[in-house]
Write an enzyme that holds these catalytic residues in place. Structure first.
Site, PDB file in Angstrom:
ATOM      1  N   ASP A 183       1.104  -0.928  -0.408  1.00  0.00           N
ATOM      2  CA  ASP A 183       0.167   0.045  -0.001  1.00  0.00           C
ATOM      3  C   ASP A 183       0.994   1.847  -0.377  1.00  0.00           C
ATOM      4  OD1 ASP A 183      -1.864   1.388   0.734  1.00  0.00           O
ATOM      5  OD2 ASP A 183      -3.073   0.322   0.705  1.00  0.00           O
ATOM      6  N   HIS A 254      -2.911   3.034  -4.511  1.00  0.00           N
ATOM      7  CA  HIS A 254      -2.565   1.920  -3.636  1.00  0.00           C
ATOM      8  C   HIS A 254      -1.060   1.731  -3.623  1.00  0.00           C
ATOM      9  CE1 HIS A 254      -5.772   3.120  -1.047  1.00  0.00           C
ATOM     10  NE2 HIS A 254      -6.637   2.929  -2.225  1.00  0.00           N
ATOM     11  N   GLU A 318      -9.333   2.854  -5.546  1.00  0.00           N
ATOM     12  CA  GLU A 318      -9.704   4.695  -4.942  1.00  0.00           C
ATOM     13  C   GLU A 318      -8.126   5.404  -6.860  1.00  0.00           C
ATOM     14  OE1 GLU A 318     -11.062   4.407  -0.464  1.00  0.00           O
ATOM     15  OE2 GLU A 318      -8.932   3.510  -0.661  1.00  0.00           O
TER      16      GLU A 318
HETATM   17  C1  TNX Z   1     -10.984   1.671   1.691  1.00  0.00           C
HETATM   18  S1  TNX Z   1     -11.470  -1.227   1.031  1.00  0.00           S
HETATM   19  C2  TNX Z   1     -10.283   0.633   1.486  1.00  0.00           C
HETATM   20  C3  TNX Z   1      -8.562   1.104   2.369  1.00  0.00           C
HETATM   21  C4  TNX Z   1      -8.690   1.771   3.570  1.00  0.00           C
HETATM   22  C5  TNX Z   1     -10.598   1.501   4.260  1.00  0.00           C
HETATM   23  C6  TNX Z   1     -10.713   1.673   5.168  1.00  0.00           C
HETATM   24  C7  TNX Z   1     -10.624  -0.398  -0.216  1.00  0.00           C
HETATM   25  C8  TNX Z   1     -10.099  -1.440  -1.398  1.00  0.00           C
HETATM   26  N1  TNX Z   1     -10.022   0.691   0.505  1.00  0.00           N
HETATM   27  O1  TNX Z   1      -7.493   0.588   1.170  1.00  0.00           O
HETATM   28  O2  TNX Z   1      -8.409   0.720   4.057  1.00  0.00           O
HETATM   29  O3  TNX Z   1     -11.283   1.805   3.274  1.00  0.00           O
HETATM   30  O4  TNX Z   1     -11.857   1.477   5.810  1.00  0.00           O
END
Ligand code: TNX
Length: 525
Positions: A183, A254, A318
């Site tokens: 990450d 990430h 994301e």
């Molecule tokens: C969203 S779940 C994210 C994570 C974070 C999390 C915190 C996902 C695919 N991405 O990177 O840690 O929310 O709740």
């Protein structure tokens, strides 16, 4: 006389609830050091697991022998491999002649998991005889994919702790352990061809304090990584417990820890720093640069060497697209490949990676954002946003398998109570154990065909606010026990009051297992 807390005919409190339980004649079988475990060759793992369990938890030394030796008729636990039982299916019989478990290979292992939940919960010191009630159980799992995720990117956890998590997964008949290995805040796995990933990417110079966006920085170096040898050892530990470790290597976003190690992989060329705060970042892998794909494929090859899992998770969530919008190489790629926009560029990216993964005989999993701009042809979708509904519909309407991991119900980093007494993610609201327990992974509006594409579900433990093992367990339990029942037990048997009754014993079991938990939530009226 033995003082035993689980008397015959009394409390039977197996979690997850088996598909069918018949209480036998009143009575119990007494397991002692004279009891012999007699097992078929194919279920040796289950036999050794049970021996080790009795040794560790009750200091009881059982003897075992393979079924090739002529056995005695009484006072034995017999473990029989049955070829035509389904994956995970077993029967468990306890009567006066002994204990018999029959099943498929992992079925017998799950029979053992049910058996250990019939053993005494508060053994007297030195107690050598373990009474188990007469019973007959027929059982098999509801879903094929029963998962839990641990994020070792935000905080590093030792191999020993990962093994304890795998034990806890196995006790709950969970069969996939999704390891979130990379990450923005850290890279956690040795890659021989790219040593800087762990020399630089495994370490950050400090960590934000307080809840996002933070109140300061602790300026304490945090990090760590697993060597390839450690990973191989972990994988075989998990295999002996019928748990598949699904590795996740996050892309295109990430990925800041990787960019900090090899800055040429980003659109701007850096310099980059391993991130010290939570939340996203605009810097992602450059999708226009062919050398990015060489890197990604090399790293994936080493990962696939270490992890035999059919599923390889590549993230996909994301991804901010601003850098791609302003990057000449990314824009040329969009033109050369006739793509409409940056969403299609992400789809191109994941599809190109999928070809590589498929060429090695594996299947790609991605978070539900991989649906945007067109899903890669053979991908499995993990639906996480909101209640998971949109991601699920997007996947099944396109004919793709889906794993439900809804943030509103299955994110174990969200607080368990409205008076949470420690830092917990505040981006999704309170998620009490009852809400977790009542979550139904198969949406009502799905056709039978679409419902068959829901291959399972998974709870996620994101560790932004968990920097030690006890905190992870405290956030995970009792909620993970509720998750296990959603994953394993027939939907028609779900009953909150009965679950709460069985949880009374489960709390004692957490103590036997030395597992931390939040006691605040299930209070019996
Ligand atoms: C969203 S779940 C994210 C994570 C974070 C999390 C915190 C996902 C695919 N991405 O990177 O840690 O929310 O709740």
């Amino acid at each position: 006389s033995i003082n035993c807390s689980l008397l015959p005919g009394q409390d039977i409190s197996i979690i997850p609830l088996p598909a069918e339980i018949e209480k036998g004649e009143p009575g119990s079988f007494s397991l002692s050091e004279n009891t012999i475990i007699q097992y078929d060759q194919d279920v040796t793992n289950a036999a050794s697991f049970f021996k080790d369990y009795c040794k560790n938890i009750y200091s009881s030394d059982l003897n075992s022998m393979s079924s090739d030796h002529p056995g005695m008729e009484l006072n034995k636990i017999s473990l029989k491999y049955v070829n035509d039982f389904l994956p995970g299916q077993y029967t468990l019989d306890i009567n006066k002649s002994g204990i018999r478990i029959q099943g498929s290979e992992n079925g017998v292992f799950y029979g053992i998991q049910s058996l250990i939940q019939l053993l005494p919960l508060s053994p007297e010191p030195g107690q050598k005889n373990l009474e188990v009630p007469f019973i007959r159980i027929h059982d098999q799992p509801r879903f094929a994919y029963r998962g839990m995720l641990l994020d070792v990117g935000r905080h590093f956890f030792t191999i020993d702790f990962l093994k304890k998590c795998i034990d806890n997964a196995a006790y709950h008949k969970i069969n996939h352990f999704h390891l979130h290995l990379t990450d923005d805040q850290g890279w956690r796995i040795e890659i021989k061809n790219y040593p800087r990933l762990t020399e630089a990417g495994a370490w950050r110079q400090g960590t934000m304090t307080g809840l996002y966006p933070g109140t300061g920085n602790d300026s304490i170096v945090h990090g760590g990584y697993y060597t390839q040898d450690e990973i191989r050892d972990l994988v075989s530990y998990a295999q002996e417990r019928y748990v598949t470790i699904v590795p996740e290597f996050e892309m295109p976003a990430h990925s800041l820890a990787a960019l900090a190690s090899y800055p040429h992989l980003g659109c701007t060329g850096g310099p980059y720093r391993v991130k010290e705060t939570w939340g996203g970042t605009p810097d992602v892998f450059c999708a226009g640069n062919d050398s990015t794909f060489v890197f990604l494929q090399d790293v994936l090859d080493e990962i696939m060497e270490m992890f035999p899992s059919e599923y390889i998770h590549v993230g996909g969530d994301e991804c901010q697209k601003d850098r791609w919008k302003r990057c000449n190489k990314c824009q040329s790629r969009i033109k050369a490949e006739n793509l409409k926009d940056e969403d299609e560029l992400q789809s191109y990216f994941i599809t190109r990676i999928e070809k590589h993964i498929n060429s090695r005989g594996r299947t790609l999993i991605g978070w539900d954002e991989i649906l945007e701009g067109g899903v890669a042809p053979n991908a499995v979708v993990m639906s996480w946003r909101g209640n998971g509904e949109a991601g699920c519909l997007g996947a099944v309407k396109a004919g793709h398998p889906v794993i439900m991991t809804p943030s509103y119900s299955f994110y174990l980093d969200y607080p368990q109570t409205s008076q949470e007494d420690s830092l917990a993610a505040d981006w999704g609201g309170v998620t009490p154990v009852r809400k977790v327990y009542l979550y139904e992974p198969v949406l009502e509006q799905l056709s039978e065909e679409e419902a068959a594409l829901v291959i399972g579900a998974q709870a996620n433990i994101w560790t932004e606010y968990m920097n030690n093992p006890s905190k992870v367990e405290y956030m995970a339990f009792p909620r993970l026990s509720a998750v296990s029942e959603v994953l394993w037990s027939p939907a028609g048997l779900r009953d909150w009051d009965d679950f709460r009754r069985r949880m009374e014993s489960q709390y004692n079991r957490y103590r036997l297992w030395c597992t931390a938990y939040n006691p605040a939530e299930i209070t019996l009226e």
